[in-house]
Every structure is written in C-alpha cells, then in structure tokens.
Scaffold this motif. Structure first.
Motif, PDB file in Angstrom:
ATOM      1  N   ASN A   1      -6.448   9.260  -0.057  1.00 27.11           N
ATOM      2  CA  ASN A   1      -6.210   8.068  -0.873  1.00 27.11           C
ATOM      3  C   ASN A   1      -4.766   8.064  -1.363  1.00 27.11           C
ATOM      4  N   HIS A   2      -4.478   7.142  -2.263  1.00 31.85           N
ATOM      5  CA  HIS A   2      -3.116   6.999  -2.779  1.00 31.85           C
ATOM      6  C   HIS A   2      -2.668   8.228  -3.557  1.00 31.85           C
TER       7      HIS A   2
ATOM      8  N   GLU B   1       1.074   9.507   5.192  1.00 34.17           N
ATOM      9  CA  GLU B   1       0.024   8.551   5.565  1.00 34.17           C
ATOM     10  C   GLU B   1      -0.610   8.874   6.916  1.00 34.17           C
TER      11      GLU B   1
ATOM     12  N   PHE C   1       2.493   1.768  -3.328  1.00 37.79           N
ATOM     13  CA  PHE C   1       1.541   2.126  -4.372  1.00 37.79           C
ATOM     14  C   PHE C   1       1.478   3.633  -4.573  1.00 37.79           C
ATOM     15  N   HIS C   2       1.774   4.414  -3.540  1.00 34.82           N
ATOM     16  CA  HIS C   2       1.846   5.860  -3.755  1.00 34.82           C
ATOM     17  C   HIS C   2       3.274   6.390  -3.675  1.00 34.82           C
TER      18      HIS C   2
ATOM     19  N   GLN D   1       0.832  -1.205   0.000  1.00 34.07           N
ATOM     20  CA  GLN D   1       0.000   0.000   0.000  1.00 34.07           C
ATOM     21  C   GLN D   1       0.868   1.257   0.000  1.00 34.07           C
ATOM     22  N   SER D   2       1.932   1.247   0.801  1.00 33.93           N
ATOM     23  CA  SER D   2       2.834   2.402   0.820  1.00 33.93           C
ATOM     24  C   SER D   2       3.545   2.568  -0.516  1.00 33.93           C
TER      25      SER D   2
ATOM     26  N   ALA E   1      -4.115   7.971   4.732  1.00 36.50           N
ATOM     27  CA  ALA E   1      -3.836   7.143   3.564  1.00 36.50           C
ATOM     28  C   ALA E   1      -3.306   5.794   4.020  1.00 36.50           C
TER      29      ALA E   1
ATOM     30  N   GLY F   1      -1.225   2.371   4.510  1.00 40.08           N
ATOM     31  CA  GLY F   1       0.176   2.017   4.353  1.00 40.08           C
ATOM     32  C   GLY F   1       0.861   1.806   5.681  1.00 40.08           C
TER      33      GLY F   1
END
Length: 279
Positions: free
Chosen positions: A149-150, A227, A93-94, A90-91, A231, A233
């Motif tokens: 979000n991302h 985050e 991803f951005h 998840q982290s 967000a 992550g």
C-alpha cells in the motif's frame, strides 16, 4: 557606461528567454538529435513494438490525458479524471509524505551529529553500518510491516531521503567556520539551540538545500522502484504496460515522470535562490 548598458540588456534578454540564448539553442539541438536517433533506432527495430518511436510514444502520452477513469472524491463524489493524473496522484500520495518526513528526520539527525561530538560518537557506527544498504533492499520489510500500500512505498522513499539529507546536513554543519561561532559567542549567543538556529543553520543552508534538491530527484526514481512490488502509481503502470507489450504506454508514463521532475526541480531552484538571496 555603454558596456554596462550592453551587459544589462544581455541580462534582460537572457531572463526573458529563460537563460543564455546560445545554451538554449544548443539544448534544442541536443534534443533534436536525441529524437532523430530514437526515430532511427525505432525504425531499425523489429518487431516494432519492442521500441516505439517518438510519434507513437507522444500519442500514448496524450492518450494518458484523454482517457478518463472514475474516481470517488471526498467532496465532489464520483468524478471522471484523466488516467495519467490519477496514476500520478497515486505516486505522489506516498512520494510526498516519504520525502517530507525523510528530509526533516535526515536534517535533524545530520545537524545533531555535525554539532555534537557526543551524538556523532554514538550514531556514526550505526550510520556507517546502515548507510550502504540500498533503499529498495527494504522492500521486503516494507511489505511485511506495512503491506502492499501507500505506507509501504512511503517508507521506502523515507529511507532514500533520510540518508541523502543526513549527509548533506552533517557536512554542512561540519563546514561552518569557527569564526562565525566565535563572533556569535562574543555577541551574546550562548545556548546550543540559539547557535544552531541563528548561525549554524544559515551557514549550512547551501549544503542542506543541495541535499534536499538531490533527494527530490533521487526519491522520484526510488518511488518508481518502490511501486514494482504492487503499490499503485506510475511505476506500477510502467511494469503493467510492459507486461502487456504496450511499451508505448510504458514510455508515456516514463515521460510523465520526467516532466513532473523537471517541474519540481525548477520550482525548488526558485525557492533555493530566494532562500539564499543573502549570499
């Protein structure tokens, strides 16, 4: 001849063990001392959950890869994956889009400002005005513009990477020797694009790559801060665990961040040595 052979043997030994053996021993001693101090501090802290010791934290780290969560994957369908890997993905991803776009944009603008006096005159006041603003100060705008979000987190990472590589590229281009440009002109290189591609970028590569390497580490720290506003992550999990007084889990996620960064830094250093092998 004997001295040369000894030096060559020492070099092979250093490569086999991953570096200078003496420095490796010193590093091991430093880590052992840190763990000992950490253990003593944890023993002296009450209540104990305020500072989990190394053993408890290591157990929580292992638990990140033992516990599993269900994830819907595009091809495989619903699959159980380790919680730690899921939160890390998840982290990333951005982190990765923000880092890549920020580096590309920062290098492009930095090279343009370093090469063209006209572009530098137009953009320098704006750069000086915006550069002192910390990336995390844009969190409010990221939430309003993109939501929690991302995309919002990627924007924060983009801001951090952009300024680092802009200044690295700018200083690298400014430091290119005029002799290189004069020689290239004498050999028939006339257009600005050819000069930048064939002369300026190779000469400025050490500075640019140093900036990119710096952005990799700095933005990995920024992504955790990005985050904190919600967000998903690793950074969010650190705060979420600490709110529940599960500080061993917070430390486990912090260690995960450290391990991933070390891996990225080692990989980039290998790429950097290959790219700059001509030096």
């Amino acid at each position: 001849m004997s001295v040369d052979l000894d030096l060559e043997a020492d070099g092979r030994t250093a490569r086999l063990v991953g570096g200078d053996p003496i420095r490796l021993v010193r590093g091991t001693v430093g880590i052992a001392a840190f763990l000992a101090l950490w253990w003593l501090a944890a023993r002296a802290t009450t209540p104990s959950y305020l500072l989990p010791g190394p053993v408890v934290s290591a157990s929580a780290f292992v638990d990140l890869f033992v516990r599993r969560t269900s994830v819907d994957l595009p091809v495989a369908g619903t699959t159980a994956v380790p919680v730690g890997l899921y939160k890390l993905s998840q982290s990333l991803f951005h982190y990765i889009p923000g880092l890549v776009v920020g580096n590309v944009a920062g290098i492009a603008v930095g090279v343009a400002m370093g090469w063209s006096t006209r572009v530098d005159d137009y953009l320098r006041p704006v750069v000086r005005l915006l550069r002192p603003i910390p990336p995390l100060a844009w969190v409010v705008f990221a939430v309003l513009w993109f939501g929690i979000n991302h995309t919002g987190a990627a924007f924060i990472v983009f801001v951090g990477a952009f300024w680092i590589t802009l200044y690295g590229a700018y200083s690298g281009v400014e430091g290119v020797s005029r002799e290189y440009i004069e020689v290239a002109s004498g050999l028939g290189v006339e257009s600005d694009w050819q000069m930048i591609r064939l002369v300026v970028l190779p000469a400025a590569a050490p500075s640019v790559l140093t900036a990119v390497r710096t952005s990799i580490g700095r933005c990995w720290m920024i992504v955790v801060g990005a985050e904190l506003f919600g967000a998903p992550g690793v950074g969010y999990e650190i705060i979420n665990a600490s709110n529940n007084l599960a500080l061993d889990t917070s430390i486990a996620y912090m260690f995960l961040i450290s391990v991933v960064y070390v891996g990225m830094d080692v990989a980039f250093r290998a790429v950097e040595r290959r790219v700059l092998a001509w030096q």
